[in-house]
Design a protein around this motif. Structure first.
Motif, PDB file in Angstrom:
ATOM      1  N   ASP A 133       0.798  -1.222   0.000  1.00 15.50           N
ATOM      2  CA  ASP A 133       0.000   0.000   0.000  1.00 15.50           C
ATOM      3  C   ASP A 133       0.832   1.274   0.000  1.00 15.50           C
ATOM      4  O   ASP A 133       0.397   2.300  -0.502  1.00 15.50           O
ATOM      5  CB  ASP A 133      -0.937   0.023   1.211  1.00 15.50           C
ATOM      6  CG  ASP A 133      -1.908  -1.152   1.223  1.00 15.50           C
ATOM      7  OD1 ASP A 133      -2.113  -1.752   0.151  1.00 15.50           O
ATOM      8  OD2 ASP A 133      -2.446  -1.465   2.297  1.00 15.50           O
ATOM      9  N   ARG A 134       2.042   1.208   0.587  1.00  9.76           N
ATOM     10  CA  ARG A 134       2.849   2.420   0.705  1.00  9.76           C
ATOM     11  C   ARG A 134       4.201   2.310  -0.006  1.00  9.76           C
ATOM     12  O   ARG A 134       4.992   3.248   0.020  1.00  9.76           O
ATOM     13  CB  ARG A 134       3.072   2.740   2.186  1.00  9.76           C
ATOM     14  CG  ARG A 134       1.766   2.950   2.954  1.00  9.76           C
ATOM     15  CD  ARG A 134       2.024   3.360   4.385  1.00  9.76           C
ATOM     16  NE  ARG A 134       0.776   3.548   5.109  1.00  9.76           N
ATOM     17  CZ  ARG A 134       0.694   3.922   6.383  1.00  9.76           C
ATOM     18  NH1 ARG A 134       1.805   4.171   7.067  1.00  9.76           N
ATOM     19  NH2 ARG A 134      -0.481   4.065   6.979  1.00  9.76           N
ATOM     20  N   GLU A 164       9.651  -1.543 -20.393  1.00 11.98           N
ATOM     21  CA  GLU A 164      10.607  -2.621 -20.647  1.00 11.98           C
ATOM     22  C   GLU A 164      12.044  -2.140 -20.467  1.00 11.98           C
ATOM     23  O   GLU A 164      12.898  -2.885 -19.977  1.00 11.98           O
ATOM     24  CB  GLU A 164      10.389  -3.178 -22.054  1.00 11.98           C
ATOM     25  CG  GLU A 164       9.090  -3.974 -22.182  1.00 11.98           C
ATOM     26  CD  GLU A 164       8.837  -4.455 -23.599  1.00 11.98           C
ATOM     27  OE1 GLU A 164       9.522  -3.951 -24.528  1.00 11.98           O
ATOM     28  OE2 GLU A 164       7.954  -5.316 -23.781  1.00 11.98           O
ATOM     29  N   ARG A 165      12.319  -0.894 -20.849  1.00 13.28           N
ATOM     30  CA  ARG A 165      13.667  -0.353 -20.645  1.00 13.28           C
ATOM     31  C   ARG A 165      13.980  -0.231 -19.151  1.00 13.28           C
ATOM     32  O   ARG A 165      15.095  -0.536 -18.712  1.00 13.28           O
ATOM     33  CB  ARG A 165      13.804   1.014 -21.338  1.00 13.28           C
ATOM     34  CG  ARG A 165      13.863   0.926 -22.854  1.00 13.28           C
ATOM     35  CD  ARG A 165      14.348   2.241 -23.453  1.00 13.28           C
ATOM     36  NE  ARG A 165      13.397   3.330 -23.192  1.00 13.28           N
ATOM     37  CZ  ARG A 165      12.396   3.642 -24.007  1.00 13.28           C
ATOM     38  NH1 ARG A 165      12.201   2.953 -25.119  1.00 13.28           N
ATOM     39  NH2 ARG A 165      11.598   4.654 -23.711  1.00 13.28           N
ATOM     40  N   GLN A 166      12.993   0.193 -18.376  1.00 13.00           N
ATOM     41  CA  GLN A 166      13.198   0.287 -16.932  1.00 13.00           C
ATOM     42  C   GLN A 166      13.358  -1.100 -16.313  1.00 13.00           C
ATOM     43  O   GLN A 166      14.162  -1.293 -15.399  1.00 13.00           O
ATOM     44  CB  GLN A 166      12.022   1.033 -16.300  1.00 13.00           C
ATOM     45  CG  GLN A 166      11.968   2.500 -16.705  1.00 13.00           C
ATOM     46  CD  GLN A 166      10.635   3.158 -16.417  1.00 13.00           C
ATOM     47  OE1 GLN A 166       9.774   2.581 -15.776  1.00 13.00           O
ATOM     48  NE2 GLN A 166      10.467   4.384 -16.910  1.00 13.00           N
ATOM     49  N   ALA A 167      12.601  -2.066 -16.826  1.00 14.12           N
ATOM     50  CA  ALA A 167      12.730  -3.439 -16.327  1.00 14.12           C
ATOM     51  C   ALA A 167      14.119  -3.997 -16.627  1.00 14.12           C
ATOM     52  O   ALA A 167      14.672  -4.772 -15.833  1.00 14.12           O
ATOM     53  CB  ALA A 167      11.653  -4.329 -16.945  1.00 14.12           C
ATOM     54  N   ASP A 168      14.697  -3.603 -17.757  1.00 11.69           N
ATOM     55  CA  ASP A 168      16.057  -4.041 -18.082  1.00 11.69           C
ATOM     56  C   ASP A 168      17.059  -3.537 -17.044  1.00 11.69           C
ATOM     57  O   ASP A 168      17.997  -4.254 -16.667  1.00 11.69           O
ATOM     58  CB  ASP A 168      16.451  -3.540 -19.476  1.00 11.69           C
ATOM     59  CG  ASP A 168      15.741  -4.295 -20.588  1.00 11.69           C
ATOM     60  OD1 ASP A 168      15.252  -5.404 -20.328  1.00 11.69           O
ATOM     61  OD2 ASP A 168      15.680  -3.761 -21.716  1.00 11.69           O
ATOM     62  N   LEU A 169      16.873  -2.308 -16.584  1.00 10.47           N
ATOM     63  CA  LEU A 169      17.758  -1.767 -15.550  1.00 10.47           C
ATOM     64  C   LEU A 169      17.634  -2.558 -14.244  1.00 10.47           C
ATOM     65  O   LEU A 169      18.636  -2.882 -13.605  1.00 10.47           O
ATOM     66  CB  LEU A 169      17.427  -0.288 -15.297  1.00 10.47           C
ATOM     67  CG  LEU A 169      17.725   0.692 -16.432  1.00 10.47           C
ATOM     68  CD1 LEU A 169      17.248   2.091 -16.064  1.00 10.47           C
ATOM     69  CD2 LEU A 169      19.223   0.715 -16.730  1.00 10.47           C
ATOM     70  N   VAL A 170      16.388  -2.869 -13.882  1.00 10.04           N
ATOM     71  CA  VAL A 170      16.158  -3.663 -12.670  1.00 10.04           C
ATOM     72  C   VAL A 170      16.783  -5.042 -12.826  1.00 10.04           C
ATOM     73  O   VAL A 170      17.382  -5.588 -11.877  1.00 10.04           O
ATOM     74  CB  VAL A 170      14.651  -3.773 -12.381  1.00 10.04           C
ATOM     75  CG1 VAL A 170      14.390  -4.715 -11.192  1.00 10.04           C
ATOM     76  CG2 VAL A 170      14.054  -2.394 -12.090  1.00 10.04           C
ATOM     77  N   ASP A 171      16.668  -5.610 -14.017  1.00  9.62           N
ATOM     78  CA  ASP A 171      17.228  -6.930 -14.280  1.00  9.62           C
ATOM     79  C   ASP A 171      18.740  -6.935 -14.094  1.00  9.62           C
ATOM     80  O   ASP A 171      19.312  -7.874 -13.540  1.00  9.62           O
ATOM     81  CB  ASP A 171      16.864  -7.361 -15.706  1.00  9.62           C
ATOM     82  CG  ASP A 171      17.407  -8.743 -16.042  1.00  9.62           C
ATOM     83  OD1 ASP A 171      17.110  -9.694 -15.306  1.00  9.62           O
ATOM     84  OD2 ASP A 171      18.140  -8.868 -17.040  1.00  9.62           O
ATOM     85  N   LEU A 176      12.560  -1.847  -6.570  1.00  8.79           N
ATOM     86  CA  LEU A 176      13.136  -1.010  -7.627  1.00  8.79           C
ATOM     87  C   LEU A 176      12.082  -0.643  -8.673  1.00  8.79           C
ATOM     88  O   LEU A 176      12.096   0.461  -9.224  1.00  8.79           O
ATOM     89  CB  LEU A 176      14.310  -1.723  -8.283  1.00  8.79           C
ATOM     90  CG  LEU A 176      15.568  -1.875  -7.424  1.00  8.79           C
ATOM     91  CD1 LEU A 176      16.624  -2.690  -8.165  1.00  8.79           C
ATOM     92  CD2 LEU A 176      16.127  -0.503  -7.046  1.00  8.79           C
ATOM     93  N   GLY A 177      11.182  -1.570  -8.945  1.00  6.98           N
ATOM     94  CA  GLY A 177      10.106  -1.276  -9.886  1.00  6.98           C
ATOM     95  C   GLY A 177       9.241  -0.124  -9.406  1.00  6.98           C
ATOM     96  O   GLY A 177       8.842   0.748 -10.196  1.00  6.98           O
ATOM     97  N   GLU A 178       8.937  -0.122  -8.094  1.00  9.09           N
ATOM     98  CA  GLU A 178       8.135   0.970  -7.546  1.00  9.09           C
ATOM     99  C   GLU A 178       8.898   2.289  -7.599  1.00  9.09           C
ATOM    100  O   GLU A 178       8.322   3.348  -7.860  1.00  9.09           O
ATOM    101  CB  GLU A 178       7.725   0.650  -6.103  1.00  9.09           C
ATOM    102  CG  GLU A 178       6.817  -0.558  -5.963  1.00  9.09           C
ATOM    103  CD  GLU A 178       5.520  -0.405  -6.740  1.00  9.09           C
ATOM    104  OE1 GLU A 178       5.116   0.750  -7.013  1.00  9.09           O
ATOM    105  OE2 GLU A 178       4.909  -1.432  -7.083  1.00  9.09           O
ATOM    106  N   VAL A 179      10.207   2.246  -7.355  1.00  3.66           N
ATOM    107  CA  VAL A 179      11.009   3.469  -7.430  1.00  3.66           C
ATOM    108  C   VAL A 179      11.000   4.015  -8.859  1.00  3.66           C
ATOM    109  O   VAL A 179      10.845   5.224  -9.084  1.00  3.66           O
ATOM    110  CB  VAL A 179      12.447   3.210  -6.954  1.00  3.66           C
ATOM    111  CG1 VAL A 179      13.321   4.432  -7.208  1.00  3.66           C
ATOM    112  CG2 VAL A 179      12.466   2.851  -5.469  1.00  3.66           C
TER     113      VAL A 179
END
Length: 264
Positions: free
Chosen positions: A103-104, A211-218, A243-246
């Protein structure tokens, strides 16, 4: 002599090794950890804990519970055979952690700091009851997977919109043609944008950016996911979510800033 014996008798309860589990203060005046007033008798197996938590958190797993234990957010009792046993207070503590994440979007470090403040009595928080999703007063459980027609019906849109999102590559069904629960938010949001003339084909850029942001998280989490340890993989999943939320917050802030520049 009798006075001395009486004095020892009065001090004996403080020497008992096991505290009173349901009192707000432990023997010697030490404040009981949060949540207070809830039984700390550890008699529940990990399967019992999962059954209680999955009412509200269907995705919770044993590895997730072990990871939260390793982070010091919950401390189940270990039996002589090494099995974990949890108390009702442990379940409330886990429920608090999972809610703060969901939630937060709180990282575990911040959640740990909040729990420490609650333990010390510096903050107050009433344990909340487990909740189920409800619509028009009817209790509903979140579906693990959506079929295309069910997804459209629940989102209140025409099935053609779901088909268009799939054709445009905005939504990707699983092998059996089903969709994950988060797909509903995509469909609802796409329908809102369509009311303002933003066509499905314009949403491809959102998918590409995600998808580009997901690549960074990956890149950040690959070292953890490559380990064989279940705990390391659970940590990778947790870190990916955080990291996804950030990334989502940053994207939101940037869009708001760009839109603000449109205002004369």
């Amino acid at each position: 002599m009798s006075g001395s014996t009486s004095g020892r008798a009065r001090r004996l309860p403080q020497a008992v090794p096991e505290p009173q589990v349901d009192s707000a203060e432990q023997d010697g005046g030490e404040l009981e950890p949060w949540p207070r007033g809830i039984s700390r008798r550890a008699s529940m197996r990990i399967s019992d804990v999962l059954a209680a938590l999955r009412i509200e958190f269907p995705a919770v797993t044993p590895s997730k519970l072990r990871f939260l234990e390793e982070q010091g957010l919950v401390e189940p009792v270990r039996t002589p055979a090494g099995y974990r046993q949890y108390s009702p207070a442990d379940i409330e503590r886990l429920r608090f952690v999972l809610r703060q994440q969901r939630d937060r979007y709180m990282p575990l470090k911040v959640i740990g700091e909040r729990l420490a403040a609650l333990d010390a009595g510096l903050e107050e928080e009433t344990p909340a009851r487990a909740r189920l999703a409800a619509r028009d007063g009817v209790v509903q459980r979140q579906a693990d997977r959506w079929g295309a027609d069910a997804l459209a019906q629940d989102a209140g849109v025409a099935p053609e919109l779901v088909a268009e999102l799939v054709a445009a590559g905005v939504l990707t069904p699983r092998a059996g043609g089903t969709f994950d629960p988060w797909a509903r938010e995509v469909v609802v949001t796409a329908a809102e944008l369509a009311q303002h003339g933003i066509d499905v084909r314009h949403l491809r850029q959102f998918r590409a950016a995600a998808e580009r942001q997901a690549d960074l998280v990956d890149q950040v989490t690959t070292p953890l996911r490559s380990q064989r340890s279940a705990t390391a993989r659970a940590h990778a999943g947790q870190l990916s979510a955080e990291l996804g939320e950030v990334c989502a917050r940053l994207h939101t802030a940037l869009v708001r800033a760009a839109v603000a520049d449109l205002t004369p």
